[in-house]
Design a protein around this motif. Structure first.
Motif, PDB file in Angstrom:
ATOM      1  N   UNK A 113      -5.251  -0.869  -2.533  1.00  0.00           N
ATOM      2  CA  UNK A 113      -4.480  -0.110  -1.552  1.00  0.00           C
ATOM      3  C   UNK A 113      -3.402  -1.007  -0.956  1.00  0.00           C
ATOM      4  N   UNK A 114      -2.216  -0.437  -0.750  1.00  0.00           N
ATOM      5  CA  UNK A 114      -1.078  -1.183  -0.211  1.00  0.00           C
ATOM      6  C   UNK A 114      -0.427  -0.407   0.921  1.00  0.00           C
ATOM      7  N   UNK A 115       0.061  -1.124   1.914  1.00  0.00           N
ATOM      8  CA  UNK A 115       0.891  -0.558   2.967  1.00  0.00           C
ATOM      9  C   UNK A 115       2.345  -0.675   2.498  1.00  0.00           C
ATOM     10  N   UNK A 116       3.043   0.441   2.295  1.00  0.00           N
ATOM     11  CA  UNK A 116       4.375   0.390   1.673  1.00  0.00           C
ATOM     12  C   UNK A 116       5.536   0.257   2.648  1.00  0.00           C
ATOM     13  N   UNK A 117       5.284   0.039   3.922  1.00  0.00           N
ATOM     14  CA  UNK A 117       6.352   0.195   4.899  1.00  0.00           C
ATOM     15  C   UNK A 117       7.325  -0.973   4.968  1.00  0.00           C
ATOM     16  N   UNK A 160       6.060  10.334   5.373  1.00  0.00           N
ATOM     17  CA  UNK A 160       5.203  10.089   4.207  1.00  0.00           C
ATOM     18  C   UNK A 160       5.893  10.463   2.901  1.00  0.00           C
ATOM     19  N   UNK A 161       6.900  11.333   2.967  1.00  0.00           N
ATOM     20  CA  UNK A 161       7.640  11.680   1.754  1.00  0.00           C
ATOM     21  C   UNK A 161       8.531  10.525   1.293  1.00  0.00           C
ATOM     22  N   UNK A 162       8.899   9.640   2.196  1.00  0.00           N
ATOM     23  CA  UNK A 162       9.594   8.421   1.786  1.00  0.00           C
ATOM     24  C   UNK A 162       8.657   7.525   0.994  1.00  0.00           C
ATOM     25  N   UNK A 163       7.364   7.567   1.358  1.00  0.00           N
ATOM     26  CA  UNK A 163       6.365   6.797   0.618  1.00  0.00           C
ATOM     27  C   UNK A 163       6.197   7.358  -0.788  1.00  0.00           C
ATOM     28  N   UNK A 164       6.049   8.653  -0.912  1.00  0.00           N
ATOM     29  CA  UNK A 164       5.866   9.240  -2.245  1.00  0.00           C
ATOM     30  C   UNK A 164       7.118   9.067  -3.104  1.00  0.00           C
ATOM     31  N   UNK A 165       8.281   8.938  -2.459  1.00  0.00           N
ATOM     32  CA  UNK A 165       9.506   8.674  -3.216  1.00  0.00           C
ATOM     33  C   UNK A 165       9.448   7.311  -3.903  1.00  0.00           C
ATOM     34  N   UNK A 166       8.735   6.348  -3.310  1.00  0.00           N
ATOM     35  CA  UNK A 166       8.568   5.051  -3.958  1.00  0.00           C
ATOM     36  C   UNK A 166       7.769   5.201  -5.252  1.00  0.00           C
ATOM     37  N   UNK A 167       6.721   6.004  -5.203  1.00  0.00           N
ATOM     38  CA  UNK A 167       5.944   6.252  -6.414  1.00  0.00           C
ATOM     39  C   UNK A 167       6.753   6.975  -7.464  1.00  0.00           C
ATOM     40  N   UNK A 168       7.567   7.950  -7.033  1.00  0.00           N
ATOM     41  CA  UNK A 168       8.432   8.656  -7.984  1.00  0.00           C
ATOM     42  C   UNK A 168       9.416   7.692  -8.637  1.00  0.00           C
TER      43      UNK A 168
END
Length: 258
Positions: A113-117, A160-168
C-alpha cells in the motif's frame, strides 16, 4: 503472471475474497508471543485466505524484534497466498526506490500500500516490477477521509479521482506493476461508480461496521479483496481463528451471491 492474475487465481481456488489482516498488538507479550500467535493464525486461516495483509506499524512498534518477526513470517507464508504489505509509504522518488527494493526484492511481498499524495513521481519506483502490485490510498475507511479524499474540486471531480488518474496513467504507459486502490467499505457507497475496475483492497468490514451491499452491487470484475483483522484475531468469542475466517469468507461470498 501479473499480480492481478495471481490474486484472481487464488480467489477462484478458495472461493473467498477474504484478506486476513495480521496486526499483532505489541503489548500482548512481545515478539516471541506474537510469532506463535500469528503462526497459529496463518495455519488456521490459510484455507480461507485470498491474501494476507501484515500491517507494518504493529511490527515496527516492537522494534528490531518486530522487524525480524515480520521477516520470519514472510519467509514462512504459504507460497500460493499473495501477501499485501500494508506500509502506506510516501516519499520522494529516490527514497521510494529503496522502499520498493526492500519490499519487492528483499522481502518479496506481492503488493504494497502506498500514499500517493506526493504525486506520480513518488510512486514510479514501484511501477516497474513484473508480477507485483501496489494499492494507492484513494478513499480510506476513517471519518477523516472527508477532509481531503472526498473533497470536490473546481472541475467537479473529487480528490480521490486524482489518485485513480495516477493508476490510469500507469496503465496507459504500460508499466509492469498492477495498480489498485484502497477503498474503505464504510465510505464506499458514494464513490464506487467513480473507481476504475482495478483491484481493490477494502478495509472497514467487521469492527468498523462497513456494509458489503454497495460493493457487491457494483458489478466489478477485478479481483477485489475485503480485509478483516480484529474480527479474526481478536473477536471476543469461543470460535477459533479458522472458524472466524470461514464465517467472514462465507459472509462475503453470500453478499456476492456466490
Amino acid at each position: 503472471m501479473s499480480y492481478a492474475e495471481r490474486l484472481q487465481k487464488r480467489i477462484e481456488k478458495t472461493g473467498s475474497r477474504l484478506c486476513v489482516g495480521l496486526d499483532p498488538r505489541p503489548g500482548d507479550g512481545g515478539a516471541a508471543f506474537a510469532k506463535n500467535f500469528l503462526t497459529q493464525v496463518i495455519e488456521e486461516t490459510a484455507i480461507w485466505a485470498a491474501a494476507y495483509k501484515p500491517n507494518m506499524a504493529y511490527f515496527e512498534a516492537m522494534g528490531i524484534e518486530g522487524i525480524k518477526l515480520l521477516e520470519d513470517l514472510l519467509a514462512a507464508m504459504p507460497s500460493d497466498v499473495p501477501v499485501i504489505l500494508d506500509a502506506k509509504r510516501s516519499d520522494i522518488g529516490e527514497t521510494q526506490k529503496y522502499y520498493a527494493q526492500g519490499y519487492f526484492a528483499g522481502w518479496n511481498v506481492d503488493a504494497v500500500t502506498l500514499n500517493p499524495f506526493l504525486g506520480y513521481d513518488s510512486i514510479e519506483p514501484f511501477l516497474d516490477w513484473e508480477g507485483k502490485g501496489i494499492y494507492l490510498l484513494a478513499v480510506t475507511s476513517n471519518p477523516g477521509s472527508a477532509d481531503f479524499q472526498r473533497q470536490k474540486l473546481a472541475d467537479g471531480r473529487s480528490v480521490f479521482e486524482l489518485v485513480t488518474a495516477l493508476g490510469d496513467r500507469a496503465k496507459a504507459e504500460g508499466r509492469a506493476t498492477d495498480v489498485g486502490y484502497v477503498v474503505g467499505l464504510t465510505n464506499a457507497a458514494d464513490v464506487l461508480e467513480k473507481i476504475p475496475d482495478a483491484p481493490l483492497l477494502v478495509p472497514g468490514l467487521g469492527a468498523q461496521g462497513g456494509d458489503l451491499a454497495s460493493l457487491a452491487a457494483a458489478g466489478r470484475s477485478a479481483p477485489d479483496v475485503i480485509n478483516v483483522s480484529r474480527g479474526i484475531l481478536y473477536a471476543a468469542d469461543e470460535r477459533g481463528f479458522g472458524k472466524r475466517a470461514r464465517d467472514w469468507a462465507e459472509k462475503i461470498s453470500a453478499a456476492y451471491g456466490k
